[in-house]
Write a protein that holds these residues in place. Structure first.
Motif, PDB file in Angstrom:
ATOM      1  N   GLY A   7       0.780  -0.969  -0.078  1.00 30.47           N
ATOM      2  CA  GLY A   7      -0.024  -0.088  -0.288  1.00 30.47           C
ATOM      3  C   GLY A   7       0.967   1.259   0.222  1.00 30.47           C
ATOM      4  N   PHE A   8       0.236   2.561  -0.262  1.00 34.59           N
ATOM      5  CA  PHE A   8       0.960   3.772  -0.413  1.00 34.59           C
ATOM      6  C   PHE A   8       0.251   4.642   0.255  1.00 34.59           C
ATOM      7  N   THR A   9       1.092   5.789   0.837  1.00 32.81           N
ATOM      8  CA  THR A   9       0.196   6.813   1.358  1.00 32.81           C
ATOM      9  C   THR A   9       1.110   7.901   0.745  1.00 32.81           C
ATOM     10  N   SER A  10       0.327   9.069   0.603  1.00 34.34           N
ATOM     11  CA  SER A  10       1.117  10.240   0.126  1.00 34.34           C
ATOM     12  C   SER A  10       0.606  11.370   1.054  1.00 34.34           C
ATOM     13  N   THR A  11       1.674  12.049   1.774  1.00 35.37           N
ATOM     14  CA  THR A  11       1.419  13.302   2.306  1.00 35.37           C
ATOM     15  C   THR A  11       2.510  14.229   2.204  1.00 35.37           C
ATOM     16  N   PHE A  12       2.496  15.243   3.097  1.00 27.66           N
ATOM     17  CA  PHE A  12       3.462  16.286   2.903  1.00 27.66           C
ATOM     18  C   PHE A  12       4.103  16.506   4.173  1.00 27.66           C
ATOM     19  N   VAL A  13       5.446  16.606   4.446  1.00 30.67           N
ATOM     20  CA  VAL A  13       6.358  16.800   5.516  1.00 30.67           C
ATOM     21  C   VAL A  13       6.814  18.034   5.394  1.00 30.67           C
ATOM     22  N   GLU A  14       6.793  19.071   6.028  1.00 30.27           N
ATOM     23  CA  GLU A  14       7.294  20.298   5.882  1.00 30.27           C
ATOM     24  C   GLU A  14       7.434  20.806   4.550  1.00 30.27           C
ATOM     25  N   ILE A  16       6.904  19.204   1.618  1.00 25.81           N
ATOM     26  CA  ILE A  16       7.694  18.210   0.563  1.00 25.81           C
ATOM     27  C   ILE A  16       6.657  17.027   0.523  1.00 25.81           C
ATOM     28  N   PRO A  17       6.409  16.721  -0.568  1.00 27.32           N
ATOM     29  CA  PRO A  17       5.571  15.314  -0.865  1.00 27.32           C
ATOM     30  C   PRO A  17       6.351  14.023  -0.153  1.00 27.32           C
ATOM     31  N   LEU A  18       5.718  13.608   0.331  1.00 25.33           N
ATOM     32  CA  LEU A  18       6.356  12.249   1.092  1.00 25.33           C
ATOM     33  C   LEU A  18       5.360  10.897   0.442  1.00 25.33           C
ATOM     34  N   VAL A  19       6.054   9.994  -0.047  1.00 23.29           N
ATOM     35  CA  VAL A  19       5.360   8.819  -0.341  1.00 23.29           C
ATOM     36  C   VAL A  19       5.898   7.630   0.324  1.00 23.29           C
ATOM     37  N   GLU A  20       4.861   7.034   1.119  1.00 25.45           N
ATOM     38  CA  GLU A  20       5.516   5.723   1.713  1.00 25.45           C
ATOM     39  C   GLU A  20       4.860   4.706   1.280  1.00 25.45           C
ATOM     40  N   VAL A  21       5.817   3.486   1.389  1.00 27.79           N
ATOM     41  CA  VAL A  21       5.421   2.318   0.873  1.00 27.79           C
ATOM     42  C   VAL A  21       5.477   1.375   1.929  1.00 27.79           C
ATOM     43  N   ARG A  22       4.456   0.507   2.125  1.00 29.87           N
ATOM     44  CA  ARG A  22       4.322  -0.217   3.076  1.00 29.87           C
ATOM     45  C   ARG A  22       3.840  -1.944   2.511  1.00 29.87           C
ATOM     46  N   GLY A  23       4.572  -2.811   2.915  1.00 28.18           N
ATOM     47  CA  GLY A  23       4.367  -4.240   2.454  1.00 28.18           C
ATOM     48  C   GLY A  23       5.328  -4.405   1.193  1.00 28.18           C
ATOM     49  N   ASP A  24       4.454  -5.158   0.036  1.00 24.41           N
ATOM     50  CA  ASP A  24       5.319  -5.362  -0.895  1.00 24.41           C
ATOM     51  C   ASP A  24       5.070  -4.693  -2.092  1.00 24.41           C
ATOM     52  N   LEU A  25       6.041  -4.353  -2.872  1.00 25.14           N
ATOM     53  CA  LEU A  25       5.864  -3.419  -4.332  1.00 25.14           C
ATOM     54  C   LEU A  25       6.399  -4.431  -5.447  1.00 25.14           C
ATOM     55  N   ASP A  26       5.456  -4.892  -6.244  1.00 24.29           N
ATOM     56  CA  ASP A  26       5.875  -5.654  -7.152  1.00 24.29           C
ATOM     57  C   ASP A  26       4.823  -5.505  -8.458  1.00 24.29           C
ATOM     58  N   LEU A  27       4.837  -6.641  -9.360  1.00 22.38           N
ATOM     59  CA  LEU A  27       4.060  -6.432 -10.564  1.00 22.38           C
ATOM     60  C   LEU A  27       2.452  -6.150 -10.047  1.00 22.38           C
ATOM     61  N   THR A  28       2.146  -6.642  -9.052  1.00 22.85           N
ATOM     62  CA  THR A  28       0.625  -6.510  -8.914  1.00 22.85           C
ATOM     63  C   THR A  28       0.287  -5.026  -8.309  1.00 22.85           C
ATOM     64  N   ASN A  29       1.207  -4.063  -8.107  1.00 21.77           N
ATOM     65  CA  ASN A  29       0.844  -2.972  -7.630  1.00 21.77           C
ATOM     66  C   ASN A  29       1.575  -1.750  -8.056  1.00 21.77           C
ATOM     67  N   VAL A  30       2.503  -2.193  -8.964  1.00 21.61           N
ATOM     68  CA  VAL A  30       3.635  -1.166  -9.429  1.00 21.61           C
ATOM     69  C   VAL A  30       2.795  -0.064 -10.249  1.00 21.61           C
ATOM     70  N   GLY A  47      11.182  18.515  -4.970  1.00 23.86           N
ATOM     71  CA  GLY A  47      11.475  17.242  -5.030  1.00 23.86           C
ATOM     72  C   GLY A  47      10.346  16.255  -4.471  1.00 23.86           C
ATOM     73  N   VAL A  48      10.728  14.804  -4.363  1.00 23.24           N
ATOM     74  CA  VAL A  48       9.612  14.094  -3.751  1.00 23.24           C
ATOM     75  C   VAL A  48      10.401  13.052  -2.887  1.00 23.24           C
ATOM     76  N   ILE A  49      10.073  12.838  -1.690  1.00 22.85           N
ATOM     77  CA  ILE A  49      10.661  11.720  -0.804  1.00 22.85           C
ATOM     78  C   ILE A  49       9.806  10.327  -0.984  1.00 22.85           C
ATOM     79  N   VAL A  50      10.826   9.524  -1.307  1.00 21.50           N
ATOM     80  CA  VAL A  50       9.692   7.922  -1.250  1.00 21.50           C
ATOM     81  C   VAL A  50      10.616   7.224  -0.254  1.00 21.50           C
ATOM     82  N   SER A  51       9.807   6.946   0.857  1.00 25.53           N
ATOM     83  CA  SER A  51      10.294   5.898   1.915  1.00 25.53           C
ATOM     84  C   SER A  51      10.100   4.722   1.673  1.00 25.53           C
TER      85      SER A  51
END
Length: 123
Positions: A7-14, A16-30, A47-51
């Motif tokens: 799953g993915f969440t997208s927020t702002f921190v100070e 700046i956009p922050l995208v957080e990845v939780r769990g698996d990132l693969d063909l099913t959800n890329v 810029g964009v931060i991807v965690s």
């Protein structure tokens, strides 16, 4: 070990956009991941931060999505900052793929934010 639905969440921190990845990132959800990244890029905030700190697993599709996104951001004078702490599986995957030499990798979201504030003091 069963796959963990990603799953993915997208927020702002100070501001700046922050995208957080939780769990698996693969063909099913890329594709969903790429859509979330594109929405984050539209904000044009230097810029964009991807965690990947919460990522259990990601494959070559995830690596390629990050590389394509970094190139896309560069065309708009933004940059991709990836959070992948040392010792975590996400960091090892990025090291094996050679990505650590292609883009900035940070230990934490705060470290990535510090980089933005140093480069763009008005942020």
């Amino acid at each position: 070990m069963p796959a963990v639905q990603g799953g993915f969440t997208s927020t702002f921190v100070e501001g700046i956009p922050l995208v957080e990845v939780r769990g698996d990132l693969d063909l099913t959800n890329v594709r969903e991941f790429e859509r979330v990244l594109e929405r984050a890029a539209r904000t044009d905030r230097h810029g964009v931060i991807v965690s990947l700190a919460g990522t259990a697993y990601f494959d070559s599709k995830g690596v390629h999505a990050l590389l394509r996104f970094a190139e896309r951001l560069a065309t708009t004078r933004q940059r991709l900052m990836v959070v992948a702490p040392r010792g975590e599986s996400a960091r090892r995957i990025l090291e094996i793929a050679g990505v650590v030499e292609l883009m900035p990798i940070y230990e934490s979201v705060q470290a990535a934010l510090g980089s933005v504030h140093h480069q763009f003091p008005d942020r």
